[in-house]
Design a protein around this motif. Structure first.
Motif, mmCIF file in Angstrom:
data_model
loop_
_atom_site.group_PDB
_atom_site.id
_atom_site.type_symbol
_atom_site.label_atom_id
_atom_site.label_comp_id
_atom_site.label_asym_id
_atom_site.label_seq_id
_atom_site.Cartn_x
_atom_site.Cartn_y
_atom_site.Cartn_z
ATOM 1 N N ASP A 164 0.824 -1.216 0.000
ATOM 2 C CA ASP A 164 0.000 0.000 0.000
ATOM 3 C C ASP A 164 0.855 1.261 0.000
ATOM 4 O O ASP A 164 0.536 2.260 0.658
ATOM 5 N N MET A 165 1.945 1.215 -0.757
ATOM 6 C CA MET A 165 2.790 2.394 -0.918
ATOM 7 C C MET A 165 2.322 3.202 -2.121
ATOM 8 O O MET A 165 1.684 2.671 -3.042
ATOM 9 N N GLU A 166 2.658 4.487 -2.129
ATOM 10 C CA GLU A 166 2.443 5.322 -3.309
ATOM 11 C C GLU A 166 3.677 5.181 -4.192
ATOM 12 O O GLU A 166 4.803 5.401 -3.731
ATOM 13 N N VAL A 167 3.482 4.821 -5.451
ATOM 14 C CA VAL A 167 4.599 4.540 -6.355
ATOM 15 C C VAL A 167 4.695 5.624 -7.423
ATOM 16 O O VAL A 167 3.743 5.857 -8.167
ATOM 17 N N ILE A 168 5.849 6.297 -7.472
ATOM 18 C CA ILE A 168 6.141 7.215 -8.568
ATOM 19 C C ILE A 168 7.418 6.735 -9.244
ATOM 20 O O ILE A 168 8.200 5.985 -8.643
ATOM 21 N N ALA A 169 7.635 7.129 -10.485
ATOM 22 C CA ALA A 169 8.789 6.605 -11.216
ATOM 23 C C ALA A 169 9.293 7.603 -12.233
ATOM 24 O O ALA A 169 8.538 8.433 -12.761
ATOM 25 N N TYR A 170 10.583 7.488 -12.514
ATOM 26 C CA TYR A 170 11.241 8.269 -13.566
ATOM 27 C C TYR A 170 11.967 7.295 -14.485
ATOM 28 O O TYR A 170 12.777 6.475 -14.037
ATOM 29 N N ASP A 171 11.646 7.344 -15.771
ATOM 30 C CA ASP A 171 12.332 6.532 -16.772
ATOM 31 C C ASP A 171 12.189 7.229 -18.114
ATOM 32 O O ASP A 171 11.120 7.177 -18.743
ATOM 33 N N PRO A 172 13.230 7.921 -18.590
ATOM 34 C CA PRO A 172 13.127 8.699 -19.837
ATOM 35 C C PRO A 172 13.034 7.849 -21.084
ATOM 36 O O PRO A 172 12.839 8.385 -22.180
ATOM 37 N N TYR A 173 13.163 6.533 -20.962
ATOM 38 C CA TYR A 173 13.127 5.649 -22.125
ATOM 39 C C TYR A 173 11.850 4.820 -22.195
ATOM 40 O O TYR A 173 11.770 3.871 -22.970
ATOM 41 N N LEU A 174 10.850 5.176 -21.398
ATOM 42 C CA LEU A 174 9.634 4.390 -21.327
ATOM 43 C C LEU A 174 8.437 5.222 -21.763
ATOM 44 O O LEU A 174 8.298 6.379 -21.372
ATOM 45 N N ALA A 175 7.580 4.624 -22.591
ATOM 46 C CA ALA A 175 6.374 5.317 -23.047
ATOM 47 C C ALA A 175 5.412 5.525 -21.880
ATOM 48 O O ALA A 175 5.383 4.753 -20.921
ATOM 49 N N ASP A 176 4.584 6.579 -21.990
ATOM 50 C CA ASP A 176 3.647 6.911 -20.913
ATOM 51 C C ASP A 176 2.714 5.751 -20.576
ATOM 52 O O ASP A 176 2.359 5.534 -19.418
ATOM 53 N N SER A 177 2.319 5.007 -21.602
ATOM 54 C CA SER A 177 1.380 3.909 -21.368
ATOM 55 C C SER A 177 1.953 2.840 -20.446
ATOM 56 O O SER A 177 1.209 2.160 -19.729
ATOM 57 N N LYS A 178 3.275 2.684 -20.452
ATOM 58 C CA LYS A 178 3.910 1.675 -19.609
ATOM 59 C C LYS A 178 3.857 2.070 -18.129
ATOM 60 O O LYS A 178 3.737 1.207 -17.255
ATOM 61 N N PHE A 179 3.962 3.365 -17.833
ATOM 62 C CA PHE A 179 3.848 3.807 -16.445
ATOM 63 C C PHE A 179 2.476 3.415 -15.892
ATOM 64 O O PHE A 179 2.353 2.919 -14.777
ATOM 65 N N GLU A 180 1.467 3.651 -16.713
ATOM 66 C CA GLU A 180 0.106 3.307 -16.299
ATOM 67 C C GLU A 180 -0.047 1.800 -16.132
ATOM 68 O O GLU A 180 -0.647 1.323 -15.161
ATOM 69 N N GLU A 181 0.527 1.045 -17.062
ATOM 70 C CA GLU A 181 0.446 -0.419 -16.988
ATOM 71 C C GLU A 181 1.110 -0.947 -15.727
ATOM 72 O O GLU A 181 0.620 -1.907 -15.104
ATOM 73 N N PHE A 182 2.231 -0.322 -15.327
ATOM 74 C CA PHE A 182 2.982 -0.801 -14.170
ATOM 75 C C PHE A 182 2.514 -0.176 -12.852
ATOM 76 O O PHE A 182 3.109 -0.418 -11.807
ATOM 77 N N GLY A 183 1.481 0.651 -12.915
ATOM 78 C CA GLY A 183 0.923 1.211 -11.694
ATOM 79 C C GLY A 183 1.811 2.227 -11.021
ATOM 80 O O GLY A 183 1.823 2.336 -9.789
ATOM 81 N N ALA A 184 2.544 2.995 -11.816
ATOM 82 C CA ALA A 184 3.439 4.017 -11.279
ATOM 83 C C ALA A 184 3.104 5.368 -11.901
ATOM 84 O O ALA A 184 2.876 5.463 -13.106
ATOM 85 N N LYS A 185 3.093 6.399 -11.096
ATOM 86 C CA LYS A 185 2.853 7.748 -11.592
ATOM 87 C C LYS A 185 4.153 8.307 -12.166
ATOM 88 O O LYS A 185 5.184 8.328 -11.500
ATOM 89 N N LYS A 186 4.094 8.771 -13.413
ATOM 90 C CA LYS A 186 5.277 9.312 -14.060
ATOM 91 C C LYS A 186 5.631 10.669 -13.487
ATOM 92 O O LYS A 186 4.763 11.506 -13.251
ATOM 93 N N THR A 187 6.926 10.903 -13.262
ATOM 94 C CA THR A 187 7.376 12.195 -12.776
ATOM 95 C C THR A 187 8.774 12.462 -13.305
ATOM 96 O O THR A 187 9.398 11.589 -13.913
ATOM 97 N N ASP A 188 9.285 13.670 -13.086
ATOM 98 C CA ASP A 188 10.656 13.964 -13.499
ATOM 99 C C ASP A 188 11.606 13.624 -12.349
ATOM 100 O O ASP A 188 11.201 13.375 -11.216
ATOM 101 N N LEU A 189 12.898 13.616 -12.640
ATOM 102 C CA LEU A 189 13.878 13.163 -11.666
ATOM 103 C C LEU A 189 13.916 14.067 -10.436
ATOM 104 O O LEU A 189 13.961 13.585 -9.297
#
Length: 527
Positions: A164-189
């Motif tokens: 039950d953690m809040e998950v955010i992620a930074y990955d400049p080589y990943l499409a936006d749809s993958k962040f949603e698929e992996f359950g992580a909110k996209k953000t900058d570094l």
């Protein structure tokens, strides 16, 4: 009969696979000294190693019969890939076989830190109790910032959500749809570093990531942050990490990988709030069985010239000798490099358009060539003709091809558009006489630029004096201009130029160029 020399310890299940194949003869010599390997390597068709053996240029050139180098792990830092490729030797590895193990270790060391498990254990071993001195923190509702949402990173995201953690992620080589698929909110570094309770690194070791967490990045973090590196040694600058630990900037550091291994940093060992493990991310029975099974099976396939699942390089590419695709494949890879450098977004779609003779050819090689250039810096292993498309798919990139008679006045040409909602970038090119490669299109700017050497790309407001200022500054820096091609877009009042120069620019020189009046962007491309 193919002879295989194994110099790294692998699970017995892999040895059984070799033993049951009559076409293979194995010499199992784990931890065999390098000097002794040099004396016998000429007798083998394949060398299979882990990290114990350096597969150097010297070793490869002495292995005159070698046709395959197998790595029973993901990392290939111990292999001279360029030398192997030049000598026509296929290199294979075993990516994704230790994904779950590495992700589980990440969660284990995070829990060890957040609940003070190591300190409590040590106190109990000493005969103490002191339960109130080891009050920890829950993971519930904490924010974990994952840097690198690849094979291991997205698995850590899944585990973190289980807590039950809040998950955010930074990955400049990943499409936006993958962040949603992996359950992580996209953000900058920077936002990730500023707001995360736990920062966990899961990036490949490439030039862009070496030392990516240093003094400035640590200063952005919360004062009670837990910093985790179970990826690759050298991602964190250990000197600055030590300073932060001394100043109580970091609550806990959890490290499985180190700048130098075996780790011999006595200062790091001295901190009570540092969890240290000796690079054991892949060290589970299950992972070692999967690695051994995979590498043995793939080694036998490779020795039989069959298709392998995880080639690191591609020594040979067969296409028709008289096909224009051969010449265009070289140009198209360069266009991919150019797109990678000149864009700041991860595409979700790539459109290939062909004209003239090229439109009537089998162009799948051009797709792979472009992906090699575009994605080449997104992993810590080489992107090849074989793995380029699967890598693009893993990043959520869709690809389509079409013939377009309208986009170019040339008899044959290629145009490629990469895009995502709200962003697009177009690049085009032409090959004259099957050997002269030219960049002809960048978005709305038209050129005829030789795709060779060192190119300086400058975008600026279309104002008088810009070219003169750039030329003067380069002259002051003792940089010769070999060729310059300028294109203007009157609709938006901008201009773009490519300048061929005779040597690399320093970071300071690039900064000076950016500070000139009316300059909007400066990039350096090396072909």
């Amino acid at each position: 009969m193919h002879k295989v020399l194994i110099t790294g310890k692998i699970n017995e299940i892999g040895l059984k696979i070799f033993e049951n194949d009559a076409s293979v003869e194995v010499d199992y010599k784990p931890d065999y000294p390098y000097a002794k390997i040099l004396k016998i390597i000429e007798n083998y068709d394949c060398i299979l190693s882990r990290s114990e053996t350096a597969i150097t240029k010297e070793l490869i050139e002495k292995g005159t019969k070698l046709k395959l180098i197998a790595r029973a792990a993901v990392g290939i830092e111990n292999i001279d890939i360029d030398c192997a490729t030049k000598n026509g030797i296929l290199v294979i590895n075993t990516p994704a076989q230790n994904t779950n193990s590495a992700a589980e270790l990440t969660m284990a060391i995070i829990l060890s830190a957040s609940r003070n498990v190591i300190g409590a254990h040590n106190k109990m071993k000493e005969g103490g109790w002191d339960r109130h001195n080891f009050t920890g923190s829950e993971l519930l509702d904490k924010r974990i910032g994952i840097i690198g949402l690849g094979n291991v990173g997205h698995r850590v995201a899944k585990f973190a959500r289980g807590f039950d953690m809040e998950v955010i992620a930074y990955d400049p080589y990943l499409a936006d749809s993958k962040f949603e698929e992996f359950g992580a909110k996209k953000t900058d570094l920077k936002e990730l570093l500023r707001t995360s309770d736990i920062v966990s690194l899961h990036v490949p070791k490439v030039p862009e990531t070496i030392g990516m967490i240093g003094k400035n990045e640590i200063e952005l973090m919360k004062d009670d942050v837990i910093l985790v590196n179970a990826a690759r040694g050298g991602i964190i600058q250990e000197d600055h990490l030590i300073d932060a630990l001394k100043n109580n900037k970091i609550k806990f550091a959890c490290l499985d990988t180190f700048e130098i291994e075996p780790m011999n940093n006595a200062v790091l060992r001295s901190f009570q709030n540092v969890v240290l493990t000796p690079h054991i991310g892949a060290s589970t029975i299950e992972a070692q069985k999967r690695i051994a099974t995979t590498i043995a099976t793939q080694t036998i396939r490779g020795l039989h010239d069959e298709i392998v699942d995880s080639p690191v390089n591609m020594p040979k590419v067969s296409i028709m000798e008289d096909s224009p695709v051969r010449a265009y494949s070289v140009l198209t890879e360069k266009l991919g490099v150019l797109a990678n450098i000149l864009t700041d977004f991860v595409p979700e779609k790539i459109d290939f358009q062909y004209r003239g003779e090229l439109a009537h050819q089998e162009t799948s090689l051009l797709k792979l060539s472009f992906l090699k250039g575009l994605l080449g810096k997104s992993t810590d292993y080489p992107v090849t003709f074989v793995n380029a498309e699967s890598l693009a798919e893993s990043k959520g990139i869709q690809i389509q091809h079409e013939n377009d008679e309208q986009f170019s006045a040339y008899n044959s040409a290629i145009k490629i558009k990469i895009s995502k909602p709200g962003h697009s970038f177009t690049v085009g090119g032409i090959v004259f006489e099957r050997r002269f490669q030219r960049i002809t299109l960048i978005n709305e700017f038209y050129f005829e630029v030789d795709a060779e050497g060192i190119l300086l790309s400058i975008t600026n407001e279309d104002k008088p004096g810009v070219v003169g200022n750039v030329g003067s500054l380069l002259a002051n820096l003792n940089i010769n201009i070999q060729q310059m091609d300028l294109s203007r877009n009157r609709n938006d009042g901008k201009a773009m130029s490519f300048i061929s120069i005779d040597k690399q620019l320093s970071k300071e020189a690039i900064t000076q160029l950016k500070e000139l009046p009316h300059i909007l962007d400066v990039k350096v491309i090396s072909f």
